[in-house]
Design an enzyme around this catalytic site. Structure first.
Site, PDB file in Angstrom:
ATOM      1  N   TYR A 278     -13.492   2.291 -13.834  1.00  9.06           N
ATOM      2  CA  TYR A 278     -13.720   1.569 -12.574  1.00  9.06           C
ATOM      3  C   TYR A 278     -12.544   1.736 -11.608  1.00  9.06           C
ATOM      4  O   TYR A 278     -12.735   1.743 -10.392  1.00  9.06           O
ATOM      5  CB  TYR A 278     -14.063   0.092 -12.833  1.00  9.06           C
TER       6      TYR A 278
ATOM      7  N   ARG B 235     -13.380   4.861  -9.792  1.00  8.59           N
ATOM      8  CA  ARG B 235     -14.466   4.639  -8.816  1.00  8.59           C
ATOM      9  C   ARG B 235     -13.917   3.889  -7.607  1.00  8.59           C
ATOM     10  O   ARG B 235     -14.245   4.175  -6.467  1.00  8.59           O
ATOM     11  CB  ARG B 235     -15.603   3.799  -9.431  1.00  8.59           C
TER      12      ARG B 235
ATOM     13  N   GLN C  28     -28.269  -2.660  -4.636  1.00  8.44           N
ATOM     14  CA  GLN C  28     -27.881  -2.511  -6.049  1.00  8.44           C
ATOM     15  C   GLN C  28     -26.522  -1.833  -6.123  1.00  8.44           C
ATOM     16  O   GLN C  28     -25.941  -1.719  -7.192  1.00  8.44           O
ATOM     17  CB  GLN C  28     -28.904  -1.642  -6.788  1.00  8.44           C
TER      18      GLN C  28
ATOM     19  N   HIS D  79     -25.787  -6.346  -7.948  1.00  7.62           N
ATOM     20  CA  HIS D  79     -25.112  -5.795  -9.124  1.00  7.62           C
ATOM     21  C   HIS D  79     -23.593  -5.912  -9.044  1.00  7.62           C
ATOM     22  O   HIS D  79     -22.882  -5.212  -9.770  1.00  7.62           O
ATOM     23  CB  HIS D  79     -25.527  -4.326  -9.336  1.00  7.62           C
TER      24      HIS D  79
HETATM   25  P1  OAD Z   1     -30.509   6.206  -9.321  1.00  7.01           P
HETATM   26  O1  OAD Z   1     -29.429   7.214  -9.547  1.00  7.01           O
HETATM   27  O2  OAD Z   1     -31.333   5.815 -10.481  1.00  7.01           O
HETATM   28  O3  OAD Z   1     -31.502   6.747  -8.200  1.00  7.01           O
HETATM   29  C1  OAD Z   1     -31.057   7.254  -6.979  1.00  7.01           C
HETATM   30  C2  OAD Z   1     -32.269   7.640  -6.160  1.00  7.01           C
HETATM   31  O4  OAD Z   1     -31.798   8.078  -4.894  1.00  7.01           O
HETATM   32  C3  OAD Z   1     -33.087   8.786  -6.754  1.00  7.01           C
HETATM   33  O5  OAD Z   1     -34.469   8.432  -6.700  1.00  7.01           O
HETATM   34  C4  OAD Z   1     -32.808   9.964  -5.828  1.00  7.01           C
HETATM   35  O6  OAD Z   1     -33.923  10.812  -5.646  1.00  7.01           O
HETATM   36  C5  OAD Z   1     -32.476   9.260  -4.521  1.00  7.01           C
HETATM   37  N1  OAD Z   1     -31.578  10.017  -3.642  1.00  7.01           N
HETATM   38  C6  OAD Z   1     -30.580  10.883  -3.978  1.00  7.01           C
HETATM   39  N2  OAD Z   1     -29.977  11.356  -2.892  1.00  7.01           N
HETATM   40  C7  OAD Z   1     -30.605  10.804  -1.811  1.00  7.01           C
HETATM   41  C8  OAD Z   1     -30.455  10.910  -0.403  1.00  7.01           C
HETATM   42  N3  OAD Z   1     -29.511  11.677   0.153  1.00  7.01           N
HETATM   43  N4  OAD Z   1     -31.275  10.178   0.393  1.00  7.01           N
HETATM   44  C9  OAD Z   1     -32.242   9.392  -0.145  1.00  7.01           C
HETATM   45  N5  OAD Z   1     -32.432   9.248  -1.467  1.00  7.01           N
HETATM   46  C10 OAD Z   1     -31.627   9.945  -2.298  1.00  7.01           C
HETATM   47  O7  OAD Z   1     -29.808   4.943  -8.635  1.00  7.01           O
HETATM   48  P2  OAD Z   1     -30.344   3.450  -8.491  1.00  7.01           P
HETATM   49  O8  OAD Z   1     -31.827   3.430  -8.382  1.00  7.01           O
HETATM   50  O9  OAD Z   1     -29.561   2.810  -7.432  1.00  7.01           O
HETATM   51  O10 OAD Z   1     -26.979  -0.561 -12.137  1.00  7.01           O
HETATM   52  O11 OAD Z   1     -29.930   2.837  -9.878  1.00  7.01           O
HETATM   53  C11 OAD Z   1     -30.176   1.473 -10.117  1.00  7.01           C
HETATM   54  C12 OAD Z   1     -29.118   0.884 -10.997  1.00  7.01           C
HETATM   55  O12 OAD Z   1     -28.961   1.663 -12.177  1.00  7.01           O
HETATM   56  C13 OAD Z   1     -27.732   0.888 -10.407  1.00  7.01           C
HETATM   57  O13 OAD Z   1     -27.486  -0.169  -9.505  1.00  7.01           O
HETATM   58  C14 OAD Z   1     -26.865   0.771 -11.609  1.00  7.01           C
HETATM   59  C15 OAD Z   1     -27.558   1.785 -12.486  1.00  7.01           C
HETATM   60  O14 OAD Z   1     -27.387   1.672 -13.796  1.00  7.01           O
HETATM   61  C16 OAD Z   1     -25.885  -1.177 -12.607  1.00  7.01           C
HETATM   62  O15 OAD Z   1     -24.791  -0.661 -12.603  1.00  7.01           O
HETATM   63  C17 OAD Z   1     -26.159  -2.542 -13.139  1.00  7.01           C
END
Ligand code: OAD
Length: 240
Positions: A59, A62, A95, A113
């Site tokens: 972290y 990050r 998130q 989150h």
């Molecule tokens: P993900 O990594 O699961 O998904 C990211 C999404 O963004 C994917 O569907 C990609 O296709 C899309 N994406 C990538 N680049 C993009 C762009 N330039 N424009 C638009 N879309 C784009 O991330 P999250 O859904 O945020 O939780 O993940 C949810 C949670 O899982 C996070 O908050 C984290 C993780 O584990 C915790 O840390 C508790």
């Protein structure tokens, strides 16, 4: 945009995809690894208990990337501009643990989150702002004990923040927009369904169709820096 009349209450949910073009890696676009680590090695209470040094270093890296390198991109800015100009109720739920929405000027924002630029005492729950590295043996200001400061991040197996407020807003909104999230992690992955059941028009803005894309009333695909501004400018135009 296919809503019949201009929405009065909007809820927006963002995920890692909105920050991707700011140089922050998403969670699931890199062979299941997050910055070269398995999620269970760095983002669970068990990982912190077993190897606090590794988790803090992860972290810390990050945090320093966020402070020293990342800048809000056009999608963060477009959302903040929309919030400023929109006359109805607007809630942004993210998130993401970065502070790019705040830096872009978003105001009514909930970090469900947690936040990377905060740490928390595991004994007293006191929250501190933090932009510098945390050493796992450092003494906590409130309890004076070593090893109690932890990232203010909701890890797997922990309960997300602000859930009462979030469910209230989902039940009241007439437009729900999900941006840059893969729909893999609950409870956020279930927000669209709740909003829809309570009568909201639901829209997905994402690079590609997410896991739950077929449930949305409308899906627009493309990079967030291109599609977010277009969508919200059009929406604003229907307000006037
Ligand atoms: P993900 O990594 O699961 O998904 C990211 C999404 O963004 C994917 O569907 C990609 O296709 C899309 N994406 C990538 N680049 C993009 C762009 N330039 N424009 C638009 N879309 C784009 O991330 P999250 O859904 O945020 O939780 O993940 C949810 C949670 O899982 C996070 O908050 C984290 C993780 O584990 C915790 O840390 C508790």
């Amino acid at each position: 945009m296919a809503t019949a009349s201009p929405p009065k209450r909007i809820v927006v949910l963002t995920g890692a995809g909105i920050s991707a073009e700011s140089g922050l890696k998403t969670f699931r676009d890199n062979n299941g690894l997050w910055e070269n680590h398995r999620v269970e090695d760095v983002a669970t209470p068990e990982a912190f208990a077993a190897n606090p040094g590794l988790v803090q270093r992860f972290y810390n890296a990050r945090r320093s990337q966020l402070v020293e390198e990342a800048q809000p991109n056009q999608a963060h800015i477009d959302l903040a501009e929309f919030e400023k100009d929109y006359s109805g109720e607007f809630l942004l739920i993210t998130q993401n643990v970065d502070d790019l929405h705040e830096r872009a000027g978003s105001k009514n924002l909930l970090h469900m989150h947690g936040e990377l630029l905060k740490v928390r005492c595991a004994k007293t729950d006191t929250i501190y702002d933090r932009t510098t590295p945390v050493y796992y043996e450092e003494l906590c200001d409130c309890c004076g004990l070593p090893g109690k400061l932890r990232p203010h991040i909701v890890w797997f197996g922990e309960i997300p923040l602000y859930m009462d407020k979030i469910y209230q807003a989902l039940e009241r909104c007439d437009l729900f927009v999900s941006i840059g999230t893969s729909g893999n992690v609950y409870p956020a992955a279930g927000f669209q369904q709740i909003a829809q059941e309570y009568g909201a028009h639901t829209v997905e803005l994402n690079l590609e169709a997410s896991k739950g894309a077929s449930r949305f009333d409308e899906c627009i695909q493309g990079p967030a820096t291109e599609i977010v501004g277009k969508f919200f400018k059009h929406l604003l135009a229907t307000q006037s």
